[in-house]
Design a protein around this motif. Structure first.
Motif, mmCIF file in Angstrom:
data_model
loop_
_atom_site.group_PDB
_atom_site.id
_atom_site.type_symbol
_atom_site.label_atom_id
_atom_site.label_comp_id
_atom_site.label_asym_id
_atom_site.label_seq_id
_atom_site.Cartn_x
_atom_site.Cartn_y
_atom_site.Cartn_z
ATOM 1 N N PHE A 1 0.300 -1.203 0.200
ATOM 2 C CA PHE A 1 -0.030 0.178 -0.002
ATOM 3 C C PHE A 1 1.088 0.886 0.044
ATOM 4 N N ILE A 2 2.844 1.498 -0.078
ATOM 5 C CA ILE A 2 3.044 2.212 -0.134
ATOM 6 C C ILE A 2 2.751 3.368 -1.240
ATOM 7 N N GLY A 3 2.317 1.808 -2.356
ATOM 8 C CA GLY A 3 2.162 2.720 -3.452
ATOM 9 C C GLY A 3 0.817 3.034 -4.486
ATOM 10 N N TRP A 4 -0.114 2.639 -3.013
ATOM 11 C CA TRP A 4 -1.526 2.217 -3.385
ATOM 12 C C TRP A 4 -2.477 3.168 -4.393
ATOM 13 N N LEU A 5 -1.773 4.499 -4.212
ATOM 14 C CA LEU A 5 -2.727 6.068 -5.006
ATOM 15 C C LEU A 5 -2.038 6.202 -6.340
ATOM 16 N N CYS A 6 -0.896 5.474 -6.581
ATOM 17 C CA CYS A 6 -0.555 5.444 -7.767
ATOM 18 C C CYS A 6 -0.822 5.848 -8.864
ATOM 19 N N VAL A 7 -3.110 5.660 -9.040
ATOM 20 C CA VAL A 7 -3.855 5.432 -10.362
ATOM 21 C C VAL A 7 -5.163 5.725 -9.937
ATOM 22 N N GLY A 8 -5.672 6.138 -10.765
ATOM 23 C CA GLY A 8 -7.165 6.249 -10.839
ATOM 24 C C GLY A 8 -7.679 7.188 -9.792
ATOM 25 N N ILE A 9 -9.123 7.578 -8.956
ATOM 26 C CA ILE A 9 -9.923 8.382 -7.892
ATOM 27 C C ILE A 9 -9.363 7.829 -6.782
ATOM 28 N N ASN A 10 -8.736 8.747 -6.364
ATOM 29 C CA ASN A 10 -8.632 8.472 -4.866
ATOM 30 C C ASN A 10 -9.216 9.254 -3.870
ATOM 31 N N SER A 11 -10.232 10.164 -4.247
ATOM 32 C CA SER A 11 -11.012 11.117 -2.657
ATOM 33 C C SER A 11 -11.834 9.946 -1.786
ATOM 34 N N SER A 12 -11.497 9.061 -2.451
ATOM 35 C CA SER A 12 -12.466 7.454 -1.194
ATOM 36 C C SER A 12 -11.540 6.891 -0.194
ATOM 37 N N ILE A 13 -10.647 7.234 0.085
ATOM 38 C CA ILE A 13 -9.585 6.747 0.306
ATOM 39 C C ILE A 13 -10.362 6.815 2.382
ATOM 40 N N LEU A 14 -10.409 8.550 2.489
ATOM 41 C CA LEU A 14 -11.543 8.804 3.793
ATOM 42 C C LEU A 14 -12.632 8.103 3.962
ATOM 43 N N SER A 15 -13.237 7.712 3.121
ATOM 44 C CA SER A 15 -14.685 7.016 3.212
ATOM 45 C C SER A 15 -14.270 5.342 3.744
ATOM 46 N N TYR A 16 -13.555 5.312 2.660
ATOM 47 C CA TYR A 16 -13.238 3.731 2.751
ATOM 48 C C TYR A 16 -13.140 3.827 4.509
ATOM 49 N N PHE A 17 -11.774 3.615 4.958
ATOM 50 C CA PHE A 17 -11.270 4.028 5.934
ATOM 51 C C PHE A 17 -12.074 3.949 7.213
ATOM 52 N N SER A 18 -13.609 5.047 7.098
ATOM 53 C CA SER A 18 -13.807 5.455 7.749
ATOM 54 C C SER A 18 -14.969 4.020 7.564
ATOM 55 N N VAL A 19 -15.815 3.686 6.629
ATOM 56 C CA VAL A 19 -16.998 2.967 6.866
ATOM 57 C C VAL A 19 -16.375 1.249 7.343
ATOM 58 N N ALA A 20 -15.090 0.876 7.363
ATOM 59 C CA ALA A 20 -14.145 0.281 7.494
ATOM 60 C C ALA A 20 -14.820 -0.095 9.127
ATOM 61 N N PHE A 21 -14.537 1.524 9.790
ATOM 62 C CA PHE A 21 -14.056 1.404 10.895
ATOM 63 C C PHE A 21 -15.263 1.222 11.609
ATOM 64 N N VAL A 22 -16.620 1.525 11.258
ATOM 65 C CA VAL A 22 -17.810 1.797 11.716
ATOM 66 C C VAL A 22 -18.306 0.082 11.815
ATOM 67 N N SER A 23 -18.166 -0.908 11.311
ATOM 68 C CA SER A 23 -18.567 -1.444 10.174
ATOM 69 C C SER A 23 -17.364 -2.386 11.712
ATOM 70 N N GLN A 24 -16.429 -2.841 11.223
ATOM 71 C CA GLN A 24 -15.231 -3.648 11.626
ATOM 72 C C GLN A 24 -14.956 -3.194 13.309
ATOM 73 N N TRP A 25 -15.537 -2.080 13.673
ATOM 74 C CA TRP A 25 -15.215 -1.833 15.416
ATOM 75 C C TRP A 25 -16.498 -1.683 15.538
ATOM 76 N N TRP A 26 -16.765 -0.369 15.655
ATOM 77 C CA TRP A 26 -17.834 0.120 15.716
ATOM 78 C C TRP A 26 -19.369 -0.212 16.417
ATOM 79 N N LEU A 27 -19.812 -1.467 15.205
ATOM 80 C CA LEU A 27 -20.737 -2.549 14.928
ATOM 81 C C LEU A 27 -20.719 -3.008 15.386
ATOM 82 N N ARG A 28 -19.316 -4.535 15.075
ATOM 83 C CA ARG A 28 -18.472 -5.596 15.752
ATOM 84 C C ARG A 28 -18.684 -5.491 16.784
ATOM 85 N N ARG A 29 -18.298 -4.809 17.293
ATOM 86 C CA ARG A 29 -18.330 -4.441 19.017
ATOM 87 C C ARG A 29 -19.574 -4.201 19.991
#
Length: 765
Positions: free
Chosen positions: A676-704
């Motif tokens: 992932f050090i080279g993750w943002l080399c291509v494409g649309i990158n505006s979704s990354i913050l939302s990606y981790f936000s959804v992951a946190f809500v789903s896999q930590w807040w809801l799951r716990r």
């Protein structure tokens, strides 16, 4: 496909959820299953699952009803329809600025809805009873999913054909092109199918990535109306996608920094990200699920794996900015993000000027044009991919030695000899599957249930391989591929060895890493000065591994769903052949209508040529200029050296955990961090913050906090979000975005800025 927008991580390349528990102990950061709760409706930690056999028998139902019939008109009708849909959609996504995979859960949800619709509204009287034989069942749904899954992949062969059309002005014969796609897609099927006793049947071969799908099957077919009510979010999001995709593209990435400082190049590079190759998307917030969930759904990956992903993401931004603003490899001469080759002055490199009539690099012409450059961030991606690839070997050997030793015991010479000795040469076998393929103490309980059904004999897969092999040789010489027969044989040998080991790792850990750069390097040094030969070498050496993994994954779905092997074989072959034809038709249509956009550096928010650009530049660099660019003493010499360095990256973390376990170095999955050090080399990158936000809500807040809600709804909602989004993208691509002809963009307004980047950042390219 070649590479996802994640750089090297696809839905098979991150350790997937191995057990869907209500606690946070199902993933220990090492790729191992530690504990998981059996009762999803309980908050207790009683009844833990300690190994793969327990997971396979408690997370997924082992029961089988042999009376359920997958051979129905309904299954073929919906299967062929969704295969058509998936094959077209996969090729559309191939030419998008962000590569998005057609989700298995999306296919399952849509096929379930269509199956229930036919069950409900088609009468069961008279001849119509053949169209509606009874309630839509799990085996029909599995049959449809496997057929559509085989179709819903953009064949790597279309990349070869697209590059030839876009960059070499070659339009291969339509018949030869279709047979090229057929053969390249089926070679891996044949090889993987003949390795089933090693890579499919043992309990160790869990294929954790398919567990959400099978869990959803159990919910849909055992939950009655309650399960159907869970799909309401599908219909809600079906219409929401109209806004970010067409009406209000600013929702693709809302960047406060870009709105505040719209004419600053540095701000655009770091905070922009709504358009392809625009910027890193720092602090942008995305409301478009197709980009949030591109490659891998954040609601299905464990939080610990996401943590390593997040560390790699932070390092990626730091490294990219440092490399660019320190002008390493003359970075500021070229676009910040790009996959193209350039002259030193920053103009796009014309590769046709260094090739002779046989598409070979001419040293005299190369001396006149000069050795090309990459954008520096793309070199970082190549370095990080190689680091991650090498680190994976060491990491798995250090952290998963017991699993690897157990699995590789299946790969001994004696085991392979046993498989060959038991090889069934009868083309049509009447009895059931053979129990001697797997030792009794290691037999998968689901596989044991499958023994009652006639197997698809090894001879079927051998015939598939043999036919594909012959067709491949004919096509290679009829299309002037420049790849000699011995190069083709080496590529298949490389693919076979890779399938044996890498597919085993994927089956055990859920990790399937991209070996394309490695195959390109081997092909480059074998066929120096032959970029077209390199493309074909990669096609057969890498794509065969991908196809074998897809075949084995789908056969595991069939095993878990108790779908008879011959039904699975039929579904896979039909879906693959239909998908290849549709891929070819759509590729030509999109290139005909969007050629200039596909050749541009940034493309648009709708169409992008970043995938063929990537494949072409890699073929030129490795196939034509490997010595000039990557050999010792040359400009990019550290790219191949990264393979050596990557082997040592996991060692310090393992040593730290061994002697100071309280520091929890086992929490870090070093191959993922490196990738992932080279993750943002291509494409649309505006979704990354939302990606981790959804992951946190789903896999930590809801799951716990809400474990019962998480167990009941998390994966259903994930599937529905994927489904609603991809249905609408399919409709909009043809209706308004020009996939089949003229584009009909939404009238220009502030939220649909059509004069530049949608987030109002400065347009750089």
């Amino acid at each position: 496909m070649s590479l996802t927008a994640a750089g090297a991580i696809s839905e098979h390349t991150v350790p997937s959820e191995k057990a869907f528990s209500t606690d946070d102990k199902s993933f220990d950061g090492k790729g191992d299953v530690e504990t998981a709760t059996v009762d999803a409706d309980s908050d207790s930690e009683e009844g833990v699952l300690s190994n793969e056999r327990d997971i396979a028998t408690h997370v997924i139902s082992v029961d089988d009803d042999p009376s359920l019939n997958p051979w129905t008109f309904r299954a073929f009708f919906i299967g062929l329809g969704l295969s058509t849909f998936g094959g077209v959609l996969a090729e559309i996504y191939y030419f998008k600025p962000q590569t998005v995979l057609v989700s298995l859960m999306f296919i399952a949800v849509v096929s379930y809805i269509l199956g229930v619709f036919m069950e409900t509204f088609i009468p069961r009287r008279g001849l119509l009873r053949y169209l509606n034989p009874g309630p839509f069942n799990k085996k029909e749904n599995a049959f449809i999913v496997i057929m559509a899954s085989a179709s819903a992949n953009s064949a790597l062969g279309t990349e070869v054909l697209a590059v030839q059309r876009l960059y070499y002005n070659i339009t291969p014969n339509a018949g030869a092109s279709v047979f090229l796609l057929f053969s390249s897609q089926l070679l891996g099927y044949g090889i993987g199918g003949m390795m089933r006793s090693i890579l499919l049947y043992p309990s160790k071969m869990l294929y954790p990535g398919v567990l959400p799908l099978l869990s959803m099957f159990d919910a849909l077919f055992e939950g009655g109306m309650a399960a159907r009510r869970k799909l309401r979010v599908f219909y809600i999001y079906l219409f929401w996608e109209l806004f970010p995709e067409w009406i209000f593209p600013l929702l693709t990435g809302l960047s406060i920094m870009c709105l505040a400082v719209p004419n600053n190049a540095a701000v655009s590079r770091v905070f922009g990200g709504t358009n392809g190759n625009e910027g890193l998307g720092l602090l942008s917030f995305c409301f478009d699920w197709q980009y949030i969930s591109s490659g891998v759904n954040p609601m299905t990956i464990p939080l610990k794996a996401q943590f390593s992903n997040f560390l790699g993401y932070l390092l990626c931004m730091v490294v990219f900015v440092a490399v660019y603003y320190n002008n390493i490899w003359k970075a500021q001469n070229f676009p910040f993000l790009s996959q193209l080759l350039f002259y030193e002055n920053g103009t796009q490199y014309d590769q046709t000027l260094i090739l002779n009539a046989n598409y070979e690099v001419d040293p005299t012409l190369l001396a006149e044009q000069g050795v090309p450059y990459y954008s520096s961030t793309w070199i970082v991606y190549l370095l990080s991919s190689n680091l991650g690839l090498a680190a994976t070997f060491t990491h798995l050997l250090l952290w998963n030695w017991d699993d690897m030793r157990s699995a590789w015991s299946w790969m001994t010479l004696s085991s392979i000899k046993k498989t060959w000795a038991n090889f069934d040469w009868k083309f049509w076998q009447a009895d059931g599957m053979r129990t001697q393929d797997v030792d009794d103490e290691d037999i998968d309980p689901h596989y044991k249930q499958m023994l009652k059904y006639p197997d698809a004999p090894n001879s079927w897969y051998f015939v598939v391989f043999l036919v594909a092999f012959v067709i491949s040789l004919v096509v290679l010489y009829k299309t002037n591929s420049t790849l000699p027969w011995w190069g083709f044989l080496i590529s298949l040998l490389l693919a076979t060895v890779s399938i044996l080991f890498f597919c085993a790792l994927a089956a055990i850990t859920g990790l399937m890493f991209i070996i394309q750069p490695f195959v390109q390097m081997i092909g480059g040094y074998l066929h120096k000065g032959l970029p077209v030969a390199n493309m074909y070498f990669v096609l057969y050496g890498y794509n065969s591994v991908t196809q074998a993994n897809l075949l084995l994954r789908d056969l595991k779905i069939a095993q878990y769903a108790k779908l008879p092997p011959r039904a699975a074989f039929t579904a896979q072959i039909l879906g693959t052949l239909l998908g290849a034809i549709l891929n070819f038709i759509m590729m030509n249509s999109i290139i005909d209508n969007q050629r200039e956009i596909l050749l541009s550096v940034q493309g648009t928010n709708i169409w992008s040529g970043q995938q063929p650009q990537m494949y072409n530049s890699q073929a030129i660099a490795w196939g034509g200029l490997s010595n000039e660019l990557f050999s010792a003493g040359q400009r990019y010499q550290w790219v191949p050296w990264a393979y050596v360095i990557g082997l040592f990256i996991p060692v310090p973390f393992w040593v730290i955990h061994r002697y100071w376990p309280k520091l929890r170095a086992d929490y870090l999955y070093t191959p993922i961090i490196a990738y992932f050090i080279g993750w943002l080399c291509v494409g649309i990158n505006s979704s990354i913050l939302s990606y981790f936000s959804v992951a946190f809500v789903s896999q930590w807040w809801l799951r716990r906090r809400y474990p019962r809600w998480f167990a009941k709804y998390n994966y259903i909602i994930a599937a529905a979000l994927d489904g609603g989004t991809q249905v609408m993208v399919f409709i909009l691509s043809f209706a308004v975005q020009g996939a089949g002809g003229t584009s009909h963009l939404f009238p220009a307004w502030w939220g649909a800025n059509q004069g530049g980047n949608y987030d109002h950042c400065l347009y750089l390219n």
